[in-house]
Design an enzyme around this catalytic site. Structure first.
Site, mmCIF file in Angstrom:
data_model
loop_
_atom_site.group_PDB
_atom_site.id
_atom_site.type_symbol
_atom_site.label_atom_id
_atom_site.label_comp_id
_atom_site.label_asym_id
_atom_site.label_seq_id
_atom_site.Cartn_x
_atom_site.Cartn_y
_atom_site.Cartn_z
ATOM 1 N N GLY A 28 39.694 31.300 30.882
ATOM 2 C CA GLY A 28 38.841 32.458 31.137
ATOM 3 C C GLY A 28 39.551 33.757 30.765
ATOM 4 O O GLY A 28 40.315 33.816 29.791
ATOM 5 N N SER A 29 39.336 34.772 31.580
ATOM 6 C CA SER A 29 39.798 36.114 31.223
ATOM 7 C C SER A 29 41.307 36.254 31.201
ATOM 8 O O SER A 29 41.819 37.223 30.623
ATOM 9 C CB SER A 29 39.215 37.135 32.205
ATOM 10 O OG SER A 29 37.804 37.072 32.143
#
Lengths: 488, 481
Positions: A218-219
């Site tokens: 993810g981020s």
């Protein structure tokens, strides 16, 4: 009649020579294979009869032996804090071994070359051979904190902490976990029952999630993209696309920011703001602009795509995935699509940033000791690669400090500046209906990093669909950092 | 009369009147004491490694060993003073090594199941009986040539003994598939062990009396002279008896042993290689015929070909052979040390597979030493055969010596996967009364023959000027020019 008698004598000689040649084959050439054959209970019984060495964390054993008083099996392996250290120690049972019990088996069972002199003296003095001791880099307080945080809430996931300037692994927790004592028992019925139970458990407690399984980052992956961008002409103040969403080139698929939020003030935004607010659009575009080769190169500099990584347990290789078309590259830029990392890899990434861009070899074994605790070998810090320049690392640190301020969640430590990045990773067949993975990668203190940590809480933790890295994973990471800094 | 055997020890004796021939009995005593020392040291090692206190058993074993061989030595001094001084010590040392191993296996077995009896005490009991028989043979036979007179008697009794278990019900004669026992009450003997010596005596006397028959030339084929069909009866009889043992008693080992013995004795008697070719062809034919017919034979061969792959075979697994290989492999070059291995994992470790137990604990070095001991024993026997003057003695001695070598080859080869394994004991090493008794009788006969070979002639007999060429047997025989 003497000639035939002489020939018979020769025949008998030849028969004995044939026996000797055959015995040479069995006892000299074939012997290693015969000794190691899984059905050869001799080797195993011999090993079980020997006093296996301890695995030590902070002057206390996390794997040791107790005397059974039995003649055939005089020792039994025991794990005082079984479940807490199970992902590191693994288990040792007559049926098999995992984790460090496997990776450091030669030391623990006493057959390692470093114990040769010791073995020789045992042979002469007639003492029973004992295995060597393995001392770990693990910080007891951090490990226990991480374990408590994960298990108190019944979370599935993993916590890994690294000392940035040495690569020493301070924490490695994987939950749900198991009690290695159940598998080390000499009661074969209880053992096979435990094996069956653990193998059929849907939480897969025997898997070490910190190193054996990869998940979409993810981020948190945006740190990698930012590092590549900073090395390719960008600065923290460079302008990026502030739009709330864009259409992926050549498709009808939209790439939206989290909650469809604007980035910055909606009209213009900087790279710093993009990291701080974890906007998706700019990172999709950055990845597209930099291209797969640059991303892959940066990822490898940070330790991706290394199937040979051992700590000394084998670590699953983290991968970017193929990035076969432009939409794939966009999605890769925000740590989705085919990007897969281990929590250890994510911890290595932030540890590298914290160590001014120099990546250290992660390791969990600090010292090999003789049975009398004399030092035989010590793992020295090993610089693997300069993954980024100190300026880029410094710039990233500042962005991460800003991101930490933006992350929210509980557990901030007064007086300690943390540099962090959260991540909320979608996964599964229907990403919008599946509880996301929550990530938190951080190091502290930002000005003089002592601890780098990566936390992964799988499948929404106890919050479900609304889980975010900040809300679920960050408090755990901060608590572990707090335990590390408090412990000195 | 010249003494070719020990001519070297009396150089320069140009002798109308030979000096007192050295009997070398003191050498024998010294070697026996050395064997006793080795056995005692090994015994201490076993007990120490098993973390036993040094028990009275140690003393008992040592004293029993010394006393028994002391008696045997005295009997040899009295009745066979010129006998080869090495034969008895070799047998004693092998017997001692076996005793150690049996004691060691006892300790492990009793540790696992305390109610078990110690086999070593029974083996010492068998040794006592064996030595008594040994002394009796020395005392009553005196001259081996008298046995030639009983050739046919021996033959009939031997054949009867060999065949008897095959006709008895399995409850009396069977064990582990083979029917080789005669058990009445608690005691049992394996008549096959004695039959091999009786049949050996028969064959020696038969071949000596009918020697000329076998050397009559038949057809020439492939550069060899083959005997006439009708002269092949004894060979065919031996073949039939072997196959009979194989079929009715399921005893592969004895069958092989018996056939190999007859083959070699015929070869020595006739000096013709063609007999060997015929014998081996018959053997091969027997194998080819028997293989598809007899399951127990097939299983042995399959296990021999792929032991590791047949650990769980339902038709007779290779567990025993594989355990033997594991033991040998784990022992490696130097072994685990006496008392340090796990020989009890091998089924029948104290009998047919004792060599594997030895190989595990004293390694390749130890097994090689044991095999060389056997080789030396056989060589002393064959040397006796070369030295003795009468044909019957030659045949007997070479048969007796060869049967030890062949038996070692069959049992060790079987346990180490050189050949398919067969149930047969290792001479002197294995636990077992019949085997021990038979082998001590065998040694006694061999000692008598060697005594005859080395005994100086009675001084009254006038010495011929030159020894007949036929008697210069230890040197290369020069062709008369």
């Amino acid at each position: 009649m003497n000639t035939p008698i002489r020939r018979v004598a020769l025949t008998v000689m030849l028969m004995i020579v044939a026996l000797l040649a055959n015995l040479t084959y069995i006892q000299v050439i074939w012997s290693d294979e015969l000794r190691a054959h899984p059905r050869n209970s001799r080797t195993l019984t011999e090993e079980l009869a020997r006093q296996r060495g301890d695995i030590i964390v902070g002057n206390e054993a996390v794997a040791t032996v107790v005397e059974t008083g039995d003649n055939v099996y005089p020792y039994q392996r025991t794990y005082p804090d079984g479940p807490v250290y199970a992902p590191i120690t693994g288990y040792y049972s007559p049926a098999g071994r995992t984790g460090l019990e496997r990776a450091e088996d030669p030391v623990l069972n006493g057959s390692d070359d470093r114990l040769f002199v010791r073995r020789l003296s045992d042979l002469i003095t007639g003492r029973d051979a004992r295995g060597g001791m393995v001392e770990l880099t693990i910080n007891r307080r951090m490990q226990e904190t991480a374990y408590q945080m994960m298990t108190d809430q019944g979370l599935t996931g993993s916590v890994v902490a690294i000392e940035p300037d040495t690569g020493r692994i301070l924490t490695m927790v994987s939950t749900p976990t198991f009690d290695p004592n159940d598998l080390a028992t000499l009661d074969s019925e209880a053992r096979s029952e435990a094996i069956t139970r653990l193998e059929e458990d849907e939480g897969r407690p025997l898997h070490n999630r910190a190193i054996s399984e990869t998940q979409p980052p993810g981020s948190t992956f945006k740190l990698l993209v930012t590092a590549a961008a900073l090395e390719n002409g960008y600065t923290a103040d460079s302008a990026v696309n502030p739009a709330s969403s864009i259409q992926l080139p050549g498709t009808n698929t939209m790439l939206p920011n989290f909650n469809n939020n604007d980035c910055g003030n909606g009209r213009n935004a900087t790279l710093l703001q993009a990291v701080e607010e974890s906007c998706n659009v700019p990172f999709g575009e950055l990845a597209d602009e930099l291209g797969p080769e640059v991303l892959q190169e940066k990822a490898e500099a940070l330790g991706f795509s290394d199937p040979d990584l051992e700590i000394p347990m084998t670590v699953a290789s983290s991968e970017l995935g193929p990035m076969s078309d432009r939409p794939a590259t966009f999605q890769t830029g925000i740590g989705q699509r085919d990007v897969r990392v281990t929590p250890l890899q994510n911890a290595m990434m932030v540890a590298t940033i914290a160590n001014e861009g120099t990546r250290m070899q992660p390791h969990v074994v600090s010292t090999i000791r003789s049975p009398e605790l004399d030092e035989l070998d010590q793992t020295r810090p090993d610089e693997v690669e300069d993954a980024m320049s100190p300026q880029v690392a410094q710039s990233l640190t500042e962005m991460m400090i800003a991101a930490e301020a933006h992350a929210g969640g509980e557990g901030q430590i007064p007086g300690v500046t943390i540099a962090s990045k959260t991540g909320t990773a979608q996964w599964g067949v229907d990403p919008n209906a599946t509880n996301p993975h929550a990530w938190y990668v951080a190091f502290a203190p930002a000005e003089d990093p002592q601890v780098a940590v990566a936390v992964l809480v799988e499948a929404g933790g106890n919050v479900g669909q609304g889980a975010t890295g900040g809300r679920v994973a960050a408090p755990i990471g901060r608590a572990v950092i707090g335990a590390g800094l408090g412990g000195g | 009369m010249a003494n070719p055997v020990d001519a070297a020890s009396n150089p320069g004796q140009a002798a109308p009147r030979p000096p007192a021939m050295p009997t070398r009995r003191n050498t024998e005593l010294l070697l026996l004491a050395f064997a006793a020392l080795l056995v005692t040291i090994a015994n201490v090692l076993v007990e120490a490694n098993q973390e036993q206190e040094l028990t009275s058993q140690l003393l008992y074993n040592g004293v029993a060993f010394l006393a028994l061989f002391g008696i045997a030595h005295l009997a040899v001094r009295k009745w066979a003073p010129y006998a080869d001084p090495l034969i008895l010590p070799f047998a004693a040392l092998l017997n001692g090594i076996g005793l150690i191993m049996i004691h060691r296996i006892d300790l492990a077995r009793i540790a696992a199941a305390p109610e078990r009896n110690a086999l070593v005490n029974r083996q010492i009991g068998w040794m006592v009986v064996s030595i008594v028989l040994f002394v009796l043979v020395l005392a009553f036979v005196r001259d081996h040539r008298m046995m030639a007179r009983f050739g046919y008697t021996c033959g009939f009794v031997g054949l009867f003994a060999l065949a008897l278990p095959g006709f008895l019900p399995y409850s009396i004669s069977g064990a582990g598939g083979a029917k080789i026992w005669i058990r009445i009450g608690g005691a049992g003997i394996q008549p096959g062990e004695f039959a091999k010596i009786l049949l050996l005596i028969f064959f020696a006397s038969f071949l000596v009396s009918k020697r000329d028959l076998f050397t009559v030339a038949g057809r020439r084929f492939l550069g060899m002279e083959f005997p006439r069909m009708r002269d092949m009866a004894p060979m065919l009889l031996a073949w039939a008896a072997s196959v009979g043992v194989l079929v009715f008693e399921r005893d592969l080992g004895t069958s092989l042993l018996f056939f190999g013995l007859v083959l070699v004795m015929i070869y020595i008697a006739t000096e013709r290689a063609s007999w060997v070719v015929i014998g081996l062809s018959l053997f091969a034919a027997g194998c080819v015929i028997a293989y598809p017919l007899f399951n127990h034979l097939r299983v042995r061969v399959l296990n021999f070909l792929d032991p590791l792959g047949r650990l769980d075979a339902s038709d007779g697994d290779s567990y025993q052979l594989v355990q033997s290989l594991f033991g040998l492999g784990t022992g490696g070059i130097f072994g685990t040390g006496l008392g340090g291995g796990r020989p009890t994992l091998i089924p029948a470790a104290e009998t047919d597979f004792i060599i594997s137990a030895i190989g595990e604990e004293i390694g390749f070095v130890g097994v090689a030493a044991v095999l060389l001991l056997y080789l030396l024993l056989v060589m002393r026997g064959l040397r006796t055969a070369l030295a003795v003057r009468d044909s019957f003695g030659k045949l007997m001695a070479s048969g007796l010596a060869f049967i030890i070598g062949l038996q070692v080859f069959i049992v060790v080869g079987g346990a180490t996967r050189l050949i398919p394994s067969t149930g047969i004991t290792a001479p002197f090493l294995s636990y077992g009364g019949s085997s021990l008794l038979a082998n001590y009788i065998l040694i006694a006969l061999l000692l008598l023959i060697s005594d005859a070979a080395r005994r100086p002639p009675p001084p009254s007999k006038p010495k011929p000027k030159q020894a007949p060429i036929a008697e210069a047997h230890t040197e290369m025989v020069a062709r008369p020019t």
